[in-house]
Design a protein around this motif. Structure first.
Motif, PDB file in Angstrom:
ATOM      1  N   GLN A   2      11.269 -20.209  -4.353  1.00 33.39           N
ATOM      2  CA  GLN A   2      12.503 -20.936  -4.096  1.00 33.39           C
ATOM      3  C   GLN A   2      13.090 -21.561  -5.360  1.00 33.39           C
ATOM      4  OE1 GLN A   2      13.810 -20.782  -0.953  1.00 33.39           O
ATOM      5  NE2 GLN A   2      12.040 -19.407  -0.689  1.00 33.39           N
ATOM      6  N   GLN A   3      12.339 -21.520  -6.460  1.00 33.27           N
ATOM      7  CA  GLN A   3      12.797 -22.151  -7.693  1.00 33.27           C
ATOM      8  C   GLN A   3      13.376 -21.130  -8.669  1.00 33.27           C
ATOM      9  OE1 GLN A   3       8.906 -24.081  -8.452  1.00 33.27           O
ATOM     10  NE2 GLN A   3      10.023 -26.018  -8.615  1.00 33.27           N
ATOM     11  N   ILE A   4      14.392 -21.567  -9.411  1.00 32.13           N
ATOM     12  CA  ILE A   4      14.985 -20.766 -10.488  1.00 32.13           C
ATOM     13  C   ILE A   4      14.592 -21.413 -11.811  1.00 32.13           C
ATOM     14  CG2 ILE A   4      17.118 -20.021 -11.601  1.00 32.13           C
ATOM     15  CD1 ILE A   4      16.752 -18.591  -9.029  1.00 32.13           C
ATOM     16  N   THR A   5      14.007 -20.629 -12.710  1.00 31.63           N
ATOM     17  CA  THR A   5      13.670 -21.156 -14.031  1.00 31.63           C
ATOM     18  C   THR A   5      14.276 -20.261 -15.106  1.00 31.63           C
ATOM     19  OG1 THR A   5      11.544 -19.983 -14.045  1.00 31.63           O
ATOM     20  CG2 THR A   5      11.534 -22.279 -13.289  1.00 31.63           C
ATOM     21  N   VAL A   6      14.680 -20.904 -16.203  1.00 28.58           N
ATOM     22  CA  VAL A   6      15.359 -20.204 -17.288  1.00 28.58           C
ATOM     23  C   VAL A   6      14.658 -20.556 -18.599  1.00 28.58           C
ATOM     24  CG1 VAL A   6      17.537 -19.856 -18.525  1.00 28.58           C
ATOM     25  CG2 VAL A   6      17.555 -20.365 -16.058  1.00 28.58           C
ATOM     26  N   GLY A   7      14.283 -19.527 -19.354  1.00 33.09           N
ATOM     27  CA  GLY A   7      13.660 -19.742 -20.649  1.00 33.09           C
ATOM     28  C   GLY A   7      14.641 -19.509 -21.780  1.00 33.09           C
ATOM     29  N   PHE A   8      14.334 -20.058 -22.948  1.00 38.83           N
ATOM     30  CA  PHE A   8      15.133 -19.838 -24.154  1.00 38.83           C
ATOM     31  C   PHE A   8      14.234 -19.253 -25.227  1.00 38.83           C
ATOM     32  CE2 PHE A   8      18.599 -21.822 -22.254  1.00 38.83           C
ATOM     33  CZ  PHE A   8      19.702 -21.830 -23.110  1.00 38.83           C
ATOM     34  N   ALA A   9      14.790 -18.363 -26.016  1.00 47.11           N
ATOM     35  CA  ALA A   9      14.041 -17.754 -27.119  1.00 47.11           C
ATOM     36  C   ALA A   9      14.901 -17.776 -28.372  1.00 47.11           C
ATOM     37  CB  ALA A   9      13.652 -16.329 -26.766  1.00 47.11           C
ATOM     38  N   LEU A  10      14.356 -18.312 -29.437  1.00 50.43           N
ATOM     39  CA  LEU A  10      15.021 -18.284 -30.746  1.00 50.43           C
ATOM     40  C   LEU A  10      14.185 -17.378 -31.641  1.00 50.43           C
ATOM     41  CD1 LEU A  10      17.267 -19.414 -32.601  1.00 50.43           C
ATOM     42  CD2 LEU A  10      15.705 -21.256 -33.204  1.00 50.43           C
TER      43      LEU A  10
ATOM     44  N   THR B 151      -0.081 -27.072 -28.875  1.00 51.14           N
ATOM     45  CA  THR B 151       0.461 -27.896 -27.791  1.00 51.14           C
ATOM     46  C   THR B 151       0.493 -27.080 -26.500  1.00 51.14           C
ATOM     47  OG1 THR B 151       2.733 -27.209 -28.289  1.00 51.14           O
ATOM     48  CG2 THR B 151       1.915 -29.217 -29.369  1.00 51.14           C
ATOM     49  N   ILE B 152       0.700 -27.759 -25.398  1.00 52.38           N
ATOM     50  CA  ILE B 152       0.805 -27.073 -24.101  1.00 52.38           C
ATOM     51  C   ILE B 152       2.117 -26.300 -24.054  1.00 52.38           C
ATOM     52  CG2 ILE B 152       1.013 -27.434 -21.606  1.00 52.38           C
ATOM     53  CD1 ILE B 152      -0.717 -29.932 -21.946  1.00 52.38           C
ATOM     54  N   ASP B 153       2.066 -25.047 -23.614  1.00 54.59           N
ATOM     55  CA  ASP B 153       3.270 -24.240 -23.417  1.00 54.59           C
ATOM     56  C   ASP B 153       3.893 -24.683 -22.089  1.00 54.59           C
ATOM     57  OD1 ASP B 153       5.158 -22.257 -22.752  1.00 54.59           O
ATOM     58  OD2 ASP B 153       4.090 -20.766 -23.955  1.00 54.59           O
ATOM     59  N   ILE B 154       4.936 -25.489 -22.158  1.00 57.92           N
ATOM     60  CA  ILE B 154       5.500 -26.110 -20.954  1.00 57.92           C
ATOM     61  C   ILE B 154       6.074 -25.068 -20.002  1.00 57.92           C
ATOM     62  CG2 ILE B 154       7.227 -27.733 -20.095  1.00 57.92           C
ATOM     63  CD1 ILE B 154       6.935 -29.253 -22.750  1.00 57.92           C
ATOM     64  N   ALA B 155       6.897 -24.155 -20.522  1.00 57.59           N
ATOM     65  CA  ALA B 155       7.522 -23.155 -19.653  1.00 57.59           C
ATOM     66  C   ALA B 155       6.466 -22.271 -18.992  1.00 57.59           C
ATOM     67  CB  ALA B 155       8.504 -22.312 -20.455  1.00 57.59           C
ATOM     68  N   LYS B 156       5.447 -21.858 -19.747  1.00 56.96           N
ATOM     69  CA  LYS B 156       4.393 -21.009 -19.196  1.00 56.96           C
ATOM     70  C   LYS B 156       3.594 -21.754 -18.119  1.00 56.96           C
ATOM     71  CE  LYS B 156       0.436 -18.166 -20.656  1.00 56.96           C
ATOM     72  NZ  LYS B 156      -0.608 -18.826 -19.869  1.00 56.96           N
ATOM     73  N   THR B 157       3.276 -23.017 -18.379  1.00 61.86           N
ATOM     74  CA  THR B 157       2.512 -23.801 -17.413  1.00 61.86           C
ATOM     75  C   THR B 157       3.304 -24.019 -16.130  1.00 61.86           C
ATOM     76  OG1 THR B 157       1.410 -24.936 -19.242  1.00 61.86           O
ATOM     77  CG2 THR B 157       1.240 -25.958 -17.082  1.00 61.86           C
ATOM     78  N   MET B 158       4.600 -24.292 -16.259  1.00 61.10           N
ATOM     79  CA  MET B 158       5.430 -24.456 -15.067  1.00 61.10           C
ATOM     80  C   MET B 158       5.621 -23.120 -14.346  1.00 61.10           C
ATOM     81  SD  MET B 158       5.818 -27.639 -15.053  1.00 61.10           S
ATOM     82  CE  MET B 158       4.528 -28.084 -16.236  1.00 61.10           C
ATOM     83  N   GLY B 159       5.641 -22.029 -15.124  1.00 58.66           N
ATOM     84  CA  GLY B 159       5.758 -20.705 -14.512  1.00 58.66           C
ATOM     85  C   GLY B 159       4.596 -20.385 -13.596  1.00 58.66           C
TER      86      GLY B 159
ATOM     87  N   GLY C 253       9.351  -9.977 -23.359  1.00 60.57           N
ATOM     88  CA  GLY C 253       7.954 -10.350 -23.171  1.00 60.57           C
ATOM     89  C   GLY C 253       7.810 -11.717 -22.525  1.00 60.57           C
ATOM     90  N   LYS C 254       8.738 -12.621 -22.845  1.00 63.13           N
ATOM     91  CA  LYS C 254       8.667 -13.970 -22.278  1.00 63.13           C
ATOM     92  C   LYS C 254       9.012 -13.993 -20.795  1.00 63.13           C
ATOM     93  CE  LYS C 254       9.396 -16.620 -26.505  1.00 63.13           C
ATOM     94  NZ  LYS C 254      10.166 -17.658 -27.204  1.00 63.13           N
ATOM     95  N   LEU C 255       9.766 -13.013 -20.324  1.00 63.87           N
ATOM     96  CA  LEU C 255      10.103 -12.962 -18.895  1.00 63.87           C
ATOM     97  C   LEU C 255       8.844 -12.976 -18.043  1.00 63.87           C
ATOM     98  CD1 LEU C 255      12.952 -10.282 -18.776  1.00 63.87           C
ATOM     99  CD2 LEU C 255      13.172 -12.683 -18.106  1.00 63.87           C
ATOM    100  N   GLN C 256       7.904 -12.106 -18.385  1.00 60.10           N
ATOM    101  CA  GLN C 256       6.671 -11.995 -17.614  1.00 60.10           C
ATOM    102  C   GLN C 256       5.673 -13.080 -18.004  1.00 60.10           C
ATOM    103  OE1 GLN C 256       4.844  -8.144 -17.829  1.00 60.10           O
ATOM    104  NE2 GLN C 256       3.447  -8.538 -16.137  1.00 60.10           N
ATOM    105  N   LYS C 257       5.555 -13.328 -19.295  1.00 59.68           N
ATOM    106  CA  LYS C 257       4.566 -14.294 -19.768  1.00 59.68           C
ATOM    107  C   LYS C 257       4.825 -15.694 -19.212  1.00 59.68           C
ATOM    108  CE  LYS C 257       2.751 -16.291 -24.072  1.00 59.68           C
ATOM    109  NZ  LYS C 257       2.889 -16.338 -25.541  1.00 59.68           N
ATOM    110  N   LYS C 258       6.091 -16.058 -19.112  1.00 56.57           N
ATOM    111  CA  LYS C 258       6.432 -17.410 -18.673  1.00 56.57           C
ATOM    112  C   LYS C 258       6.971 -17.449 -17.242  1.00 56.57           C
ATOM    113  CE  LYS C 258       6.884 -19.001 -23.374  1.00 56.57           C
ATOM    114  NZ  LYS C 258       7.379 -20.041 -24.267  1.00 56.57           N
ATOM    115  N   ASN C 259       7.044 -16.285 -16.615  1.00 54.93           N
ATOM    116  CA  ASN C 259       7.475 -16.202 -15.213  1.00 54.93           C
ATOM    117  C   ASN C 259       8.801 -16.912 -14.988  1.00 54.93           C
ATOM    118  OD1 ASN C 259       7.348 -15.474 -12.502  1.00 54.93           O
ATOM    119  ND2 ASN C 259       6.197 -17.306 -11.921  1.00 54.93           N
TER     120      ASN C 259
END
Length: 403
Positions: free
Chosen positions: A323-331, A309-317, A342-348
């Motif tokens: 000017q935008q703030i984005t927050v990722g979640f990792a389980l 599937t499309i990686d939504i957070a990465k694509t939006m990153g 690793g997700k900080l940079q990968k998903k911006n």
């Protein structure tokens, strides 16, 4: 503690319903936030909770008569109505709401209500058949037309043993409504900001009756959405199939099913969003082909070909602006911190909220969570907290980054 309620004068009218016992907690929560609290009780309400209890918690004498029988001192309904910044009727029985809607005045509470110049908040409570009766519905609509705030009754097990709508809103939900009310007239840090939150699982169809999903309940995402709204943001939840709801009227819910549905809903709104929080447990894979009819059982094993599937957070990153703030979640289950970093940079994203399934009380299905807030600057470990409290910490971090 929310400073919005500090020094606010709250007048609570308690009427004769079983839910009156919950008012003790409501008073405690208001006092904890340094609000001033005065209570008026009807005679019927004293059968469910004592005036001594509420007087002790509120640090004020509880009133129920026009005059003090011992001293003869007059309890002026006019002064009480002028004193309050907000009047709350809770629990509001069918009888009391009928009086309010029709201007009947047969006790101190009704006289005070009719004299009050402040806004009025009403928390109905009764059995389900009473609640859905046309006369009750008409009275609630009438009270709303007066400009009163209705804190809607909730669903669940009732004192009668029946299950349905009619329970008084929980004290925490009434507090949320009170904070939201006062927040409208005071500066809130996220006022004017648009926020997008993804929540819950996705369902990936195999055939018309089968699908692949996960155990996400959406509780964390909805808690974050509610907290963002309480801090002034205009919030949209892109929600997979869940059984939770929002306590905030200014939150818009967009229901989706699949990962593709969620991507399209987020992609459509992302450009106009100031804050985006990706809490949803989106499927990483989906069936390559969906059968139009139910797949019949056959001898032997069956394989399902899957596609990414499309990686939504990465694509939006990749689209994100400064000017935008984005927050990722990792389980995670292994190498938790390394994977989160690793997700900080990968998903911006600006920071990642890490859940570890190794932590007791964390992960799917719990009312608590144990998380780490991971950014390039630091890793902040939070103790085991309710999801509401975790949401407050996450939103505080967002507010700090908005400057």
């Amino acid at each position: 503690m929310n400073p919005i309620l500090e020094g606010k004068k709250i007048l609570i009218g308690v009427t004769g319903g079983i839910a009156a016992y919950k008012i003790a907690l409501l008073v405690r929560l208001l006092k904890k936030q340094k609000a001033e609290v005065q209570l008026i009780m009807t005679e019927a309400s004293k059968q469910f909770i004592t005036p001594v209890t509420l007087s002790t918690l509120s640090e004020n004498p509880v009133l129920s008569q026009y005059a003090n029988e011992e001293t003869g001192e007059w309890n002026s309904h006019v002064k009480l109505g002028l004193w309050a910044d907000l009047m709350i009727i809770a629990p509001a029985t069918a009888n009391t709401m009928a009086k309010m809607a029709n201007g009947l005045c047969d006790n101190l509470l009704m006289a005070t209500y009719l004299s009050a110049r402040c806004p009025v908040m009403i928390a109905p409570a009764m059995d389900l058949d009473m609640f859905i009766h046309p006369s009750t519905t008409r009275n609630i609509n009438t009270l709303e037309s007066y400009g009163h705030i209705i804190v809607d009754a909730e669903e669940g097990e009732l004192a009668s043993g029946l299950v349905g709508k009619g329970r008084m809103a929980e004290p925490e939900h009434i507090i949320d409504a009170v904070e939201t009310f006062f927040g409208k007239t005071e500066h809130l840090p996220l006022k004017g900001k648009k926020a997008l939150v993804t929540a819950g699982p996705t369902k990936e169809r195999i055939d018309p009756v089968r699908f692949i999903t996960n155990g996400s309940t959406g509780k964390m995402g909805y808690a974050i959405a509610d907290e963002l709204a309480k801090q002034g943001a205009e919030v949209t939840i892109i929600s997979g199939p869940v059984n939770v709801s929002t306590s905030q009227k200014q939150v818009t819910i967009v229901d989706i099913e699949s990962a593709q549905d969620m991507f399209e809903a987020v992609n459509e709104r992302f450009e106009s969003t100031d804050i985006c929080v990706f809490t949803a447990a989106v499927a990483d894979y989906t069936p390559s082909q969906v059968s139009s009819s139910k797949i019949k059982k056959k001898d032997g094993d069956m394989g399902i070909e899957m596609k990414r599937t499309i990686d939504i957070a990465k694509t939006m990153g990749e689209k994100k602006t400064s000017q935008q703030i984005t927050v990722g979640f990792a389980l995670e289950t292994d190498n938790e911190l390394d994977n989160a970093k690793g997700k900080l940079q990968k998903k911006n994203v600006d920071f990642v909220v890490l859940n570890s399934l190794k932590e007791k009380g964390a992960g799917f299905g719990h009312d608590t969570n144990k998380v780490y807030i991971v950014s390039t600057e630091q890793v902040v470990e939070l103790p085991l907290l309710s999801k509401k409290k975790v949401a407050e910490h996450i939103v505080d971090e967002i507010i700090q980054r908005k400057g």
